[in-house]
Write a protein that holds these residues in place. Structure first.
Motif, PDB file in Angstrom:
ATOM      1  N   THR A  42      -0.540  54.046 -74.700  1.00 24.23           N
ATOM      2  CA  THR A  42      -1.492  55.064 -75.136  1.00 24.23           C
ATOM      3  C   THR A  42      -0.902  55.815 -76.315  1.00 24.23           C
ATOM      4  N   VAL A  43      -1.595  55.766 -77.444  1.00 25.61           N
ATOM      5  CA  VAL A  43      -1.160  56.480 -78.641  1.00 25.61           C
ATOM      6  C   VAL A  43      -1.645  57.917 -78.594  1.00 25.61           C
ATOM      7  N   ALA A  44      -2.925  58.099 -78.272  1.00 25.12           N
ATOM      8  CA  ALA A  44      -3.499  59.445 -78.241  1.00 25.12           C
ATOM      9  C   ALA A  44      -4.695  59.449 -77.301  1.00 25.12           C
ATOM     10  N   ASP A  58      -0.828  56.420 -95.672  1.00 28.51           N
ATOM     11  CA  ASP A  58       0.425  56.938 -95.101  1.00 28.51           C
ATOM     12  C   ASP A  58       0.593  56.598 -93.624  1.00 28.51           C
ATOM     13  N   GLY A  59      -0.316  55.794 -93.061  1.00 27.01           N
ATOM     14  CA  GLY A  59      -0.175  55.345 -91.681  1.00 27.01           C
ATOM     15  C   GLY A  59      -0.909  56.181 -90.658  1.00 27.01           C
ATOM     16  N   ARG A  60      -1.491  57.293 -91.059  1.00 29.50           N
ATOM     17  CA  ARG A  60      -2.299  58.075 -90.127  1.00 29.50           C
ATOM     18  C   ARG A  60      -3.666  57.417 -89.953  1.00 29.50           C
ATOM     19  N   VAL A  61      -4.336  57.754 -88.847  1.00 29.84           N
ATOM     20  CA  VAL A  61      -5.596  57.092 -88.492  1.00 29.84           C
ATOM     21  C   VAL A  61      -6.730  58.113 -88.459  1.00 29.84           C
ATOM     22  N   LEU A  62      -7.832  57.790 -89.112  1.00 29.15           N
ATOM     23  CA  LEU A  62      -9.061  58.569 -88.994  1.00 29.15           C
ATOM     24  C   LEU A  62      -9.969  57.896 -87.981  1.00 29.15           C
ATOM     25  N   VAL A  63     -10.533  58.702 -87.069  1.00 34.96           N
ATOM     26  CA  VAL A  63     -11.399  58.180 -86.010  1.00 34.96           C
ATOM     27  C   VAL A  63     -12.694  58.982 -86.011  1.00 34.96           C
ATOM     28  N   GLY A  75       0.826  60.511 -85.178  1.00 36.97           N
ATOM     29  CA  GLY A  75       1.679  60.305 -84.013  1.00 36.97           C
ATOM     30  C   GLY A  75       0.823  60.335 -82.767  1.00 36.97           C
ATOM     31  N   LYS A  76       1.137  61.236 -81.842  1.00 33.91           N
ATOM     32  CA  LYS A  76       0.334  61.410 -80.640  1.00 33.91           C
ATOM     33  C   LYS A  76      -0.605  62.601 -80.733  1.00 33.91           C
ATOM     34  N   GLN A  77      -0.592  63.284 -81.866  1.00 34.83           N
ATOM     35  CA  GLN A  77      -1.406  64.472 -82.039  1.00 34.83           C
ATOM     36  C   GLN A  77      -2.759  64.123 -82.651  1.00 34.83           C
ATOM     37  N   VAL A  78      -3.800  64.807 -82.181  1.00 29.03           N
ATOM     38  CA  VAL A  78      -5.155  64.630 -82.698  1.00 29.03           C
ATOM     39  C   VAL A  78      -5.603  65.933 -83.332  1.00 29.03           C
ATOM     40  N   ARG A  79      -6.008  65.860 -84.588  1.00 29.42           N
ATOM     41  CA  ARG A  79      -6.466  67.041 -85.307  1.00 29.42           C
ATOM     42  C   ARG A  79      -7.911  66.825 -85.748  1.00 29.42           C
ATOM     43  N   ASP A  80      -8.762  67.818 -85.503  1.00 31.21           N
ATOM     44  CA  ASP A  80     -10.155  67.749 -85.930  1.00 31.21           C
ATOM     45  C   ASP A  80     -10.243  67.949 -87.438  1.00 31.21           C
ATOM     46  N   ILE A  81     -11.071  67.121 -88.082  1.00 28.71           N
ATOM     47  CA  ILE A  81     -11.250  67.184 -89.532  1.00 28.71           C
ATOM     48  C   ILE A  81     -12.687  67.592 -89.838  1.00 28.71           C
ATOM     49  N   PRO A  82     -12.875  68.740 -90.482  1.00 28.78           N
ATOM     50  CA  PRO A  82     -14.241  69.128 -90.849  1.00 28.78           C
ATOM     51  C   PRO A  82     -14.855  68.137 -91.830  1.00 28.78           C
ATOM     52  N   VAL A  83     -16.152  67.884 -91.675  1.00 24.67           N
ATOM     53  CA  VAL A  83     -16.906  67.021 -92.584  1.00 24.67           C
ATOM     54  C   VAL A  83     -18.049  67.866 -93.138  1.00 24.67           C
ATOM     55  N   ASP A  84     -18.019  68.084 -94.445  1.00 24.23           N
ATOM     56  CA  ASP A  84     -18.994  68.968 -95.071  1.00 24.23           C
ATOM     57  C   ASP A  84     -20.183  68.184 -95.606  1.00 24.23           C
ATOM     58  N   GLY A  85     -21.396  68.545 -95.151  1.00 23.51           N
ATOM     59  CA  GLY A  85     -22.595  68.060 -95.804  1.00 23.51           C
ATOM     60  C   GLY A  85     -23.129  66.720 -95.360  1.00 23.51           C
ATOM     61  N   LEU A  86     -22.900  66.339 -94.090  1.00 30.82           N
ATOM     62  CA  LEU A  86     -23.516  65.109 -93.600  1.00 30.82           C
ATOM     63  C   LEU A  86     -25.035  65.233 -93.612  1.00 30.82           C
ATOM     64  N   SER A 379      -9.589  57.157 -75.798  1.00 29.39           N
ATOM     65  CA  SER A 379      -8.173  56.989 -76.111  1.00 29.39           C
ATOM     66  C   SER A 379      -8.000  56.002 -77.249  1.00 29.39           C
ATOM     67  N   LEU A 380      -6.912  56.193 -78.009  1.00 27.84           N
ATOM     68  CA  LEU A 380      -6.439  55.199 -78.965  1.00 27.84           C
ATOM     69  C   LEU A 380      -5.281  54.468 -78.298  1.00 27.84           C
ATOM     70  N   LEU A 381      -5.420  53.143 -78.138  1.00 30.75           N
ATOM     71  CA  LEU A 381      -4.443  52.326 -77.422  1.00 30.75           C
ATOM     72  C   LEU A 381      -3.790  51.350 -78.391  1.00 30.75           C
ATOM     73  N   ARG A 382      -2.533  51.010 -78.099  1.00 30.62           N
ATOM     74  CA  ARG A 382      -1.815  50.000 -78.872  1.00 30.62           C
ATOM     75  C   ARG A 382      -1.375  48.876 -77.946  1.00 30.62           C
TER      76      ARG A 382
END
Length: 386
Positions: A42-44, A58-63, A75-86, A379-382
């Motif tokens: 389990t990655v995250a 840079d190896g980070r993953v957008l989901v 890594g194992k951390q999940v950060r929310d990314i705002p998306v403007d204007g969908l 989950s993100l699995l490897r």
């Protein structure tokens, strides 16, 4: 030309031949034997109903999250990314924020991010392609690049996988619009897949700006939309490009008949005239299993796997798996490995039991296979060697 290049060209020619000519009737497979020598990491955790994933340089993953959210896994951390204007997001049924890709030429900061989504209302919705810029903190500058036509109703069959080709153009799958009794105009929604005046039930070939790519092979047909690449598809939710540039797709069948196809521009893949599935209500076969002039699948799964994300494996972690396809299964909660010989014949299938609905499968830049699970908190699995 080296001997390796000669072999590669010969194999490519054989696969092209397979895609371009009718094949013999395919024998459906129920459940292949278990694959050995692997385990899950389990990655995250805690990804809200994830649907698609893409790696940054840079190896980070957008989901993507189906309800319209975007998340960055570091890594194992999940950060929310705002998306403007969908645009107006439609989240009914199978609709929502769906696939994601990073423009392959953008290896530095501020890459262009491409996402597919269902947009509209319950009564009138479509699959849409949007593009924005990720500045490390948020995605902004969202613009709509392409909108499928015609509009449909209900929450079924958006398709929505996207892949980039080596020339910088992209392919985008569009679902047929839904099961009977769903209708689009004066026809059943599923019949749109044989209508060259509709985007529904097709794969589209677009420029990076969302315009029809030049030279699309169906554009010369009378009444055909210029974006069409291939037709006769029910609901493609897995698509990948291998190192030789061949395009593969996994497709939902109705009540059985999920397919793996090798996709070639200009071809008709049969739905709903050619199918290995049955109507949900009548349980009668949909179409015929072999129709002259329509491309046969390479693999058929009955019962349905609920085919999802698709990856072509080239990594070093599993040498025996190189050159195999890996297809996620929503209904079967597994990943299916499909292996080929040098002539393009399917020689082996195996099953990796995941125990959760698998929404997407990709190979990461580290050479491992990754999967995301279709859950309220997914989950993100490897997949790593045992």
């Amino acid at each position: 030309m080296t001997s390796y290049q000669g072999i590669a060209l010969a194999v490519a020619s054989l696969f092209t031949s397979l895609a371009g000519h009718a094949l013999a009737q395919v024998t459906p497979v129920a459940e292949p034997p278990a694959a050995k020598g692997w385990k899950l990491e389990t990655v995250a955790d805690g990804l809200p109903q994830p649907w698609g994933m893409a790696w940054l340089a840079d190896g980070r993953v957008l989901v993507t999250g189906k309800k319209g959210t975007l998340h960055l896994v570091e890594g194992k951390q999940v950060r929310d990314i705002p998306v403007d204007g969908l645009p107006a997001l439609f989240t009914g049924g199978q609709g929502g924020l769906l696939d994601i890709a990073v423009h392959p030429a953008d290896q530095g900061p501020n890459p262009r991010i491409y996402m597919t989504m269902a947009s509209g209302t319950e009564d009138a919705n479509r699959t849409v392609l949007v593009q924005g810029v990720f500045d490390g903190k948020r995605v902004h500058g969202i613009k709509t690049l392409f909108t499928a036509s015609p509009a449909k109703s209900g929450g079924q069959h958006f398709g929505s996988r996207i892949v980039f080709l080596k020339d910088g153009t992209l392919l985008m799958s569009i679902g047929d619009g839904g099961n009977p009794p769903a209708r689009v105009g004066d026809m059943l929604a599923r019949d749109q897949a044989q209508n060259v005046g509709s985007h529904n039930g097709s794969i589209l070939h677009l420029s990076a700006e969302g315009k029809a790519a030049p030279g699309n092979p169906l554009a010369a047909q009378k009444g055909a939309l210029p974006e069409l690449w291939s037709i006769g598809h029910r609901n493609i939710q897995g698509m990948t490009v291998d190192p030789q540039g061949r395009v593969w797709a996994s497709e939902h069948g109705p009540r059985g008949g999920d397919e793996i196809n090798l996709i070639e521009g200009g071809k008709n893949y049969g739905w709903p005239l050619q199918s290995y599935g049955m109507d949900y209500k009548t349980r009668e076969p949909v179409g015929k299993q072999v129709v002259p002039g329509m491309v046969q699948p390479l693999v058929v799964w009955t019962p349905s796997t609920g085919a999802s994300g698709l990856a072509w494996y080239t990594g070093q972690a599993f040498p025996a798996w190189r050159g195999s396809l890996f297809s996620g299964g929503l209904a079967t909660e597994d990943i299916r490995r499909v292996a080929f010989d040098a002539q393009g014949k399917v020689v082996k299938q195996e099953r990796l039991a995941i125990g959760k609905r698998v929404r997407d499968v990709r190979q990461g830049p580290d050479g491992y296979l990754y999967a995301i699970t279709d859950e309220t908190r997914g989950s993100l699995l490897r997949i790593v060697p045992q």
